[in-house]
Enzyme design. Structure first.
Site, PDB file in Angstrom:
ATOM      1  N   ARG A 288       0.858  -1.229  -0.040  1.00 24.57           N
ATOM      2  CA  ARG A 288       0.192  -0.009   0.053  1.00 24.57           C
ATOM      3  C   ARG A 288       0.863   1.453   0.075  1.00 24.57           C
ATOM      4  O   ARG A 288       0.483   2.285  -0.602  1.00 24.57           O
ATOM      5  CB  ARG A 288      -1.097  -0.062   1.161  1.00 24.57           C
ATOM      6  CG  ARG A 288      -2.008  -1.107   1.015  1.00 24.57           C
ATOM      7  CD  ARG A 288      -3.012  -1.238   2.248  1.00 24.57           C
ATOM      8  NE  ARG A 288      -4.095  -1.950   2.048  1.00 24.57           N
ATOM      9  CZ  ARG A 288      -4.935  -2.368   3.088  1.00 24.57           C
ATOM     10  NH1 ARG A 288      -4.745  -1.909   4.190  1.00 24.57           N
ATOM     11  NH2 ARG A 288      -5.961  -3.085   2.726  1.00 24.57           N
TER      12      ARG A 288
ATOM     13  N   GLY B 112     -13.373  -4.230   0.606  1.00 22.29           N
ATOM     14  CA  GLY B 112     -14.651  -3.868   0.746  1.00 22.29           C
ATOM     15  C   GLY B 112     -15.328  -2.925  -0.452  1.00 22.29           C
ATOM     16  O   GLY B 112     -16.324  -3.031  -0.755  1.00 22.29           O
TER      17      GLY B 112
END
Length: 397
Positions: free
Chosen positions: A41, A374
């Site tokens: 990330r 998500g």
């Protein structure tokens, strides 16, 4: 989808000398000593940061990390390890600032990392006063955190409402482009692969895809529920009997459109879940009462591979078996190889899916690998994410 791109603003010279606030997703995994164990990330946010620095902006970056208690920042919640790693990757020192709501001193060409944004009371509730205060810190707000795009929080939504300019960073823009290509303007046939343990966790997704895709491949525990809905025995396999009617509804919706939910014709079973459990290959119609289905068989794998090789677009979320164990990995491996060998545009997302992609070494053959779990699921479910929504509204004026 219409939205402002940070890359365009930089190309036009609009970022030079401006204060740029980048909402990144730097929520990296750490060990018990706080050391970063995997920095994907952080690496993913580098293009946006470099773009801003190269454009001559005064750059502020913030992110959440873990689950801090609002109003109480502990050492375990600090972005200090992220600042250190970011500095190593950028080959320049990265200053970390706490208490940044009071103001941030940063000059053009400089970079400052602002401490964990979720430590501020009101962040998660998208408090308007907090959002306005944060937005006042910058001239240009950049959302480059797709992993949080499904949450309406102060730094993911509120700031975009009140900042003078709000735009998408290169990572977020790439996600929007890839998802639009796969779902809004797909090259047909459109094939979706949905794996996982429970139908209940992906029920909205399955129903939404049933209205869009030409083939809906189900795997894992979800496939077991669909097999039961098709009248096949599943023994003591993981399934949700109370959702059999929902599975039938999805199959009926697909059939009414001339589409298909391929049901496994052969499966790999065991008597107990263990890495060294003796595995047996059986026709799907011959699963015994004490069998556990842990993977699809070679006939099913070959049939699904043929569908994928002729697809125009592939959306992949979830493995089709317990791929972590070698004896039950062949179905997912076959799916992965078929995607890698297909001429289709493919997009994949979700933690287990990314783990499977890495395990079978097909990263370079997948058209786009989504960074958000998500958020990726909610887009597939047909939802308009809060971050997407506000960027569209700001672009429309």
């Amino acid at each position: 989808m219409n939205f402002l791109r940070f890359s365009d603003l930089c190309a036009q010279g609009q970022a030079r000398g401006r204060r740029v606030f980048i909402r990144a997703d730097l929520n990296v995994p750490q060990d018990d000593q706080g050391r970063i164990t995997e920095d994907t990330r952080i690496r993913a946010c580098l293009p946006c940061i470099r773009m801003a620095l190269d454009a001559g902006a005064a750059v502020m970056v913030s992110s959440h990390l873990g689950r801090p208690t609002e109003g109480h920042l502990t050492a375990a919640d600090s972005l200090a390890p992220v600042a250190q790693r970011l500095g190593q990757l950028l080959e320049r020192p990265v200053r970390l600032q706490a208490h940044w709501l009071e103001g941030v001193e940063v000059e053009a060409g400089d970079l400052v990392l602002l401490e964990n944004c979720r430590a501020h009371p009101g962040e998660k509730k998208n408090d308007e006063t907090l959002s306005r205060r944060m937005a006042a810190l910058c001239d240009i707000y950049v959302n480059d955190a797709f992993g949080t795009a499904h949450r309406a929080e102060a730094t993911t939504h509120g700031m975009a409402r009140f900042a003078p300019i709000a735009c998408a960073g290169p990572l977020l823009a790439a996600e929007i482009d890839a998802l639009s290509r796969a779902l809004s303007q797909p090259r047909r046939p459109l094939v979706a692969i949905v794996g996982g343990s429970k139908v209940s966790t992906k029920l909205s997704l399955l129903h939404n895809l049933a209205d869009k895709v030409d083939r809906l491949i189900v795997g894992g525990g979800i496939a077991n529920t669909f097999m039961k809905a098709a009248g096949l025995p599943i023994g003591k396999s993981l399934a949700e009997p109370d959702l059999v009617d929902q599975a039938r509804s999805v199959m009926a919706a697909m059939k009414a459109r001339g589409a298909e939910v391929p049901i496994p014709s052969d499966v790999v079973v065991v008597k107990a879940l263990a890495a060294d459990a003796p595995a047996s290959l059986k026709p799907a119609s011959e699963v015994a009462d004490d069998d556990l289905i842990l993977d699809i068989g070679p006939h099913t794998t070959a049939r699904l591979a043929d569908l994928l090789k002729t697809a125009g677009t592939i959306v992949w979320n979830g493995p089709v078996g317990v791929f972590e164990y070698p004896a039950f990995s062949q179905g997912t491996a076959g799916i992965a190889r078929a995607i890698a060998g297909s001429n289709a545009f493919s997009i994949a997302g979700g933690g287990d899916t990314l783990a499977a992609i890495a395990q079978f070494g097909i990263e370079k053959e997948v058209g786009y690998i989504s960074t958000g779990g998500g958020a990726f699921l909610e887009v597939l479910e047909g939802k308009l994410l809060p971050a997407f929504d506000i960027l569209q509204k700001r672009a429309a004026g």
